[in-house]
Enzyme design. Structure first.
Site, PDB file in Angstrom:
ATOM      1  N   GLN A  79      48.732  67.013  82.808  1.00 52.85           N
ATOM      2  CA  GLN A  79      49.900  66.320  83.356  1.00 52.85           C
ATOM      3  C   GLN A  79      50.824  65.879  82.231  1.00 52.85           C
ATOM      4  OE1 GLN A  79      49.145  63.471  86.419  1.00 52.85           O
ATOM      5  NE2 GLN A  79      51.309  63.030  86.656  1.00 52.85           N
ATOM      6  N   PHE A  80      51.714  66.793  81.822  1.00 53.31           N
ATOM      7  CA  PHE A  80      52.618  66.507  80.715  1.00 53.31           C
ATOM      8  C   PHE A  80      53.568  65.360  81.007  1.00 53.31           C
ATOM      9  CE2 PHE A  80      55.499  69.084  83.172  1.00 53.31           C
ATOM     10  CZ  PHE A  80      56.767  68.626  82.837  1.00 53.31           C
ATOM     11  N   THR A  81      53.763  65.028  82.281  1.00 56.40           N
ATOM     12  CA  THR A  81      54.709  63.970  82.623  1.00 56.40           C
ATOM     13  C   THR A  81      54.254  62.589  82.161  1.00 56.40           C
ATOM     14  OG1 THR A  81      53.772  63.709  84.840  1.00 56.40           O
ATOM     15  CG2 THR A  81      55.627  65.248  84.593  1.00 56.40           C
TER      16      THR A  81
END
Length: 149
Positions: A79-81
């Site tokens: 989850q790069f966010t």
């Protein structure tokens, strides 16, 4: 690295129309983000904390057991966010997130090292749109940041 650990009674991830690509029972859902500059020490920190963090209850109701102690499972989802910077404006900036090639390598390293630590580990698919469903047990949610070790 940044991770959100959620103690779950069950969780699953759907990918590309497959409703239940990966699923776990009692254990941890780990939303994981590689940040620019992350390396071996960050992977070490995430693996150690994820496998040893005592956030499961013992017989007395105290959070005194780790996912390893309860023979729980782990679902790791990229989850790069989590690297989103919201200080300016209303659209997050993801400039701190590691590039996809290196981030995938670090993500896979964390999952593999958790397996090597004796845990049952399932994953999502790096870089794909996913649907994550979970039942948060407690609720218990913990934020880990390897830069703050």
């Amino acid at each position: 690295m940044i991770a959100v650990l959620q103690r779950v009674s069950r969780a699953k991830v759907g990918v590309r129309g497959v409703e239940s690509y990966s699923s776990i029972g009692k254990g941890l859902l780990v939303l994981l983000c590689a940040v620019k500059g992350d390396g071996d020490a960050d992977v070490d920190y995430m693996v150690k904390k994820t496998s040893q963090l005592r956030i499961f209850e013992d017989e007395g109701g105290k959070m005194n057991r780790s996912v390893a102690n309860i023979s729980g499972e782990v679902l790791v989802v990229s989850q790069f966010t989590l690297a989103g910077d919201t200080r300016k404006g209303n659209r997050p900036s993801f400039g701190a997130a590691e590039g996809p090639e290196r981030a995938k390598k670090l993500y896979e390293e964390v999952a593999q090292r958790l397996r090597e630590a004796g845990l049952t580990v399932r994953t999502g698919v790096f870089g794909e749109m996913m649907e994550v469903l979970l039942v948060n047990d407690g609720p218990v949610t913990v934020l880990l940041d390897s830069r703050e070790r």
